[in-house]
Design a protein around this motif. Structure first.
Motif, PDB file in Angstrom:
ATOM      1  N   UNK A 170      42.610  30.246  34.510  1.00  9.03           N
ATOM      2  CA  UNK A 170      41.709  29.498  35.385  1.00  9.03           C
ATOM      3  C   UNK A 170      42.198  29.462  36.829  1.00  9.03           C
ATOM      4  N   UNK A 171      43.516  29.651  37.019  1.00 10.59           N
ATOM      5  CA  UNK A 171      44.084  29.604  38.362  1.00 10.59           C
ATOM      6  C   UNK A 171      44.119  30.968  39.030  1.00 10.59           C
ATOM      7  N   UNK A 172      43.776  32.014  38.292  1.00 13.15           N
ATOM      8  CA  UNK A 172      43.767  33.356  38.867  1.00 13.15           C
ATOM      9  C   UNK A 172      42.413  33.614  39.517  1.00 13.15           C
ATOM     10  N   UNK A 173      42.246  32.971  40.654  1.00 14.84           N
ATOM     11  CA  UNK A 173      40.966  32.993  41.349  1.00 14.84           C
ATOM     12  C   UNK A 173      41.234  32.729  42.835  1.00 14.84           C
ATOM     13  N   UNK A 174      40.503  33.388  43.743  1.00  9.95           N
ATOM     14  CA  UNK A 174      40.748  33.166  45.174  1.00  9.95           C
ATOM     15  C   UNK A 174      40.608  31.710  45.590  1.00  9.95           C
ATOM     16  N   UNK A 175      39.617  31.007  45.019  1.00  5.83           N
ATOM     17  CA  UNK A 175      39.434  29.607  45.377  1.00  5.83           C
ATOM     18  C   UNK A 175      40.642  28.759  45.043  1.00  5.83           C
ATOM     19  N   UNK A 176      41.245  29.017  43.871  1.00  7.18           N
ATOM     20  CA  UNK A 176      42.421  28.256  43.458  1.00  7.18           C
ATOM     21  C   UNK A 176      43.687  28.756  44.125  1.00  7.18           C
ATOM     22  N   UNK A 177      43.653  29.957  44.712  1.00  9.82           N
ATOM     23  CA  UNK A 177      44.815  30.435  45.458  1.00  9.82           C
ATOM     24  C   UNK A 177      44.981  29.649  46.750  1.00  9.82           C
ATOM     25  N   UNK A 178      43.862  29.266  47.391  1.00  5.35           N
ATOM     26  CA  UNK A 178      43.929  28.592  48.693  1.00  5.35           C
ATOM     27  C   UNK A 178      43.683  27.090  48.607  1.00  5.35           C
TER      28      UNK A 178
END
Length: 662
Positions: free
Chosen positions: A163-171
């Motif tokens: 679930x954290x492997x996402x651009x939104x959760x990266x930033x």
């Protein structure tokens, strides 16, 4: 080797932080300026050491050094580089290292950019900031070492939560932490002012830009989190009133109140004690959010840790930092008497009412967040507090605030003519009535909430523009003169206008998405058609695709309206190589009036479970959040915020000295 360097840098940073926190405060009562001035160079040294540790951990993730336990648990060689880097803060230990890095960054920034700050206030502020850092450095070194080594090095890691492997959760986390931790500077300024026993207009002017910067970062962080929930979780919504969502929302509400309260201190030398109180509360709520996420009391995708021992450590930090602050406030706060008198109907009165509403709303969210936990602790059963509670309580509380936002800027300081202001706002009344009537015509009898929300959004938007027209005397002076007045408006005024317009647009987006969303859940076979709010979705089929480190089922939908092709939507359901729960990648086609939204699920018989949505005006919500952020940045760029209160000239100091002698 790099891990050992990072660990050693953290240990050295702890020693520097202790010196920076203790020596200036001890030297203050003795008047030893040389020892007090240690705070400045120590803040820079502390930043360099913590940045070194963070760089070392980042190197371990990028190079996939699985001899480091943290990397082995949260990374994988097949992960794209972006998610190797975001894996640094996508876990408990790394996120706490990011937390202290931001603490040190803000402290260093005060030293570098605070040249106009009085030496005593700046050094005490840096000392208090460092004492907060000491607590978190001890927490990391004693309970959450990010550089712990493994004796048996695995061939590969367990990877990051899918679930954290996402651009939104990266930033999202870095911006959220910049907001959370940014309020620590306002807190440090407040405690330093209590120690000195002095709060004045200059103090408020120095505090405002730091608070505004934290508020902007937190706004971006919350918006990114909502955006991620909207397109990643596949439920078609953007806010669930999750306790961890609330944990970020409460400091935002308190920080908004603090920003407006500081204006009254700066302009009218009033609300001093209250502003100090809000600064403590804003950072205290940030610490509370940290406790909720890392104590194990909540089970959420946001929760990093479930170790009760760590939670107890953070609870102790929370009690010491906030309990000690309130004890100091109880002793010194009553002496901070405001000098500016004002009538209830005035700009000061409007800002004070603003503060009452925001703090009451914060209290409501706090109650809704903690009440189920309290009931669970005393073993009185399970209670769920969700959207129905907040919709019935939070929205009515905030409505008077939005109404006042259109009136407050039109009021003068000290005393205002309420009747005169209300009589001049005929255009605002007319526009609001037209909006309600148009909403009724277009949507019919679909609930009063939609009419109310669109009317409220129009009231705020047109009222904000009316304030601009009033400032430039539009229609009262020649048009050329009005344009010149418009060009001379301070950036802080422009920032307020943009932010208020952003909130109005966001309210319209919330109204549309909350009242008129259309959702259809069903099993569809290839070639099936379904009408959703006038759009015809056709399920064209599925295919298997391969990503960088996952396999996915991709479902394709074509969308037509009245026989005319609109778009093709391709939704995914992903299974990552390293396991974990499957993730949903919604297919979204944004338009001005709403989003077409499709999700493909599990196979059922000969078909597949699909979720199809029409989300009206949702893009307005994101646009409104963008304008809120832009408004904060424009206001922050005002030169008065950048330079703080200017130093008196030598001539002015001489005149003051001569006046004192006379």
């Amino acid at each position: 080797m790099y891990a050992e360097i990072g660990h050693f840098a953290l240990i050295m940073a702890l020693f520097v932080a202790v010196v920076q926190g203790v020596v200036p405060l001890a030297a203050g009562p003795m008047g030893n300026r040389r020892w007090m001035n240690i705070a400045g160079p120590a803040s820079i040294a502390q930043f360099i050491l913590i940045a070194t540790a963070f760089a070392a951990l980042t190197h371990a993730f990028v190079t996939s050094d699985f001899s480091v336990l943290n990397v082995a648990k949260n990374s994988h060689t097949d992960k794209p580089l972006l998610y190797k880097i975001s894996g640094v803060w996508g876990n408990h230990e790394g996120s706490m290292l990011l937390w202290v890095l931001i603490l040190a960054t803000f402290g260093c920034a005060v030293q570098v950019f605070g040249r106009n700050l009085p030496s005593g206030l700046k050094n005490r502020t840096l000392a208090v900031q460092s004492l907060v850092t000491v607590g978190f450095l001890m927490f990391i070194l004693f309970t959450s070492n990010p550089f712990e080594r493994l004796l048996d090095v695995p061939a590969n890691g367990q990877s990051l939560n899918p679930l954290l492997q996402d651009p939104g959760l990266a930033f999202h986390p870095p911006f959220l932490y910049l907001g959370y931790v940014g309020f620590s500077i306002a807190y440090s300024f407040a405690i330093a002012a209590l120690i000195e026993g002095r709060v004045d207009a200059s103090w408020a002017r120095w505090v405002r830009p730091w608070t505004l910067a934290a508020w902007v970062f937190l706004t971006v962080g919350i918006a990114l989190g909502s955006w991620w929930a909207y397109y990643e979780l596949g439920w078609g919504g953007w806010w669930f009133w999750d306790p961890v969502e609330n944990a970020s929302f409460m400091p935002w509400l308190a920080g908004t109140a603090l920003l407006h309260s500081a204006i009254v201190v700066e302009k009218r030398d009033a609300l001093k004690s209250w502003t100090i109180f809000l600064a403590i509360i804003a950072f205290g709520l940030s610490l509370l959010g940290t406790f909720l996420v890392r104590s194990g009391v909540l089970t959420s995708v946001h929760a990093f840790a479930t170790d009760p021992e760590r939670g107890v450590f953070i609870l102790i930090l929370l009690i010491i930092a906030i309990g000690g602050s309130f004890a100091l406030y109880a002793v010194r706060g009553p002496s901070l008497v405001g000098g500016g008198l004002f009538k209830p109907v005035s700009r000061e009165g409007a800002l004070l009412f603003n503060n009452w509403i925001l703090t009451t709303a914060t209290g409501v969210v706090l109650l809704g967040t903690l009440y189920p936990l309290f009931i669970d602790v005393i073993d009185a059963g399970k209670v769920s507090v969700g959207a129905p509670f907040y919709n019935r309580v939070f929205i009515p509380i905030m409505t008077p605030l939005v109404i006042l936002m259109a009136l407050g800027p039109l009021m003068s300081w000290k005393r205002a003519d309420a009747k005169g202001i209300l009589n001049r706002m005929y255009l605002v009344y007319g526009a609001t009535l037209v909006a309600v009537i148009l909403t009724f015509i277009l949507k019919g009898e679909e609930g009063w909430g939609g009419y109310f929300g669109m009317g409220l959004a129009t009231w705020l938007a047109v009222g904000t523009l009316w304030d601009v027209a009033d400032r430039i005397k539009l229609g009262k002076t020649p048009f050329g003169q009005s344009l010149k007045r418009l060009a001379r408006q301070p950036r802080a005024t422009w920032g307020m206008t943009i932010a208020h317009l952003g909130l109005a647009i966001a309210i319209a987006g919330m109204t549309g998405a909350g009242n008129w969303k259309v959702e259809k859940i069903q099993v569809m076979n290839f070639g099936d058609k379904l009408d959703v709010a006038g759009f015809t979705y056709t399920f064209e089929g599925v295919r298997d695709i391969r990503g960088p480190n996952y396999d996915a089922l991709e479902g394709t939908f074509t969308v037509h309206k009245d026989g005319e092709f609109i778009t093709t939507l391709q939704a995914e359901k992903r299974e990552y190589d390293t396991g974990g729960m499957p993730t949903t990648e919604a297919a979204i086609y944004p338009m001005f009036l709403g989003d077409l939204y499709a999700v493909v699920g599990d196979k059922s018989g000969d078909g597949y479970v699909t979720r199809l949505y029409w989300n009206p005006l949702i893009a307005w919500l994101w646009a409104g959040c963008g304008l809120l952020t832009l408004g904060g940045l424009v206001s922050l760029s005002d030169r008065r915020h950048r330079v703080g209160a200017p130093k008196r000239s030598a001539l002015a100091n001489k005149a003051i000295a001569e006046g004192a002698k006379a």
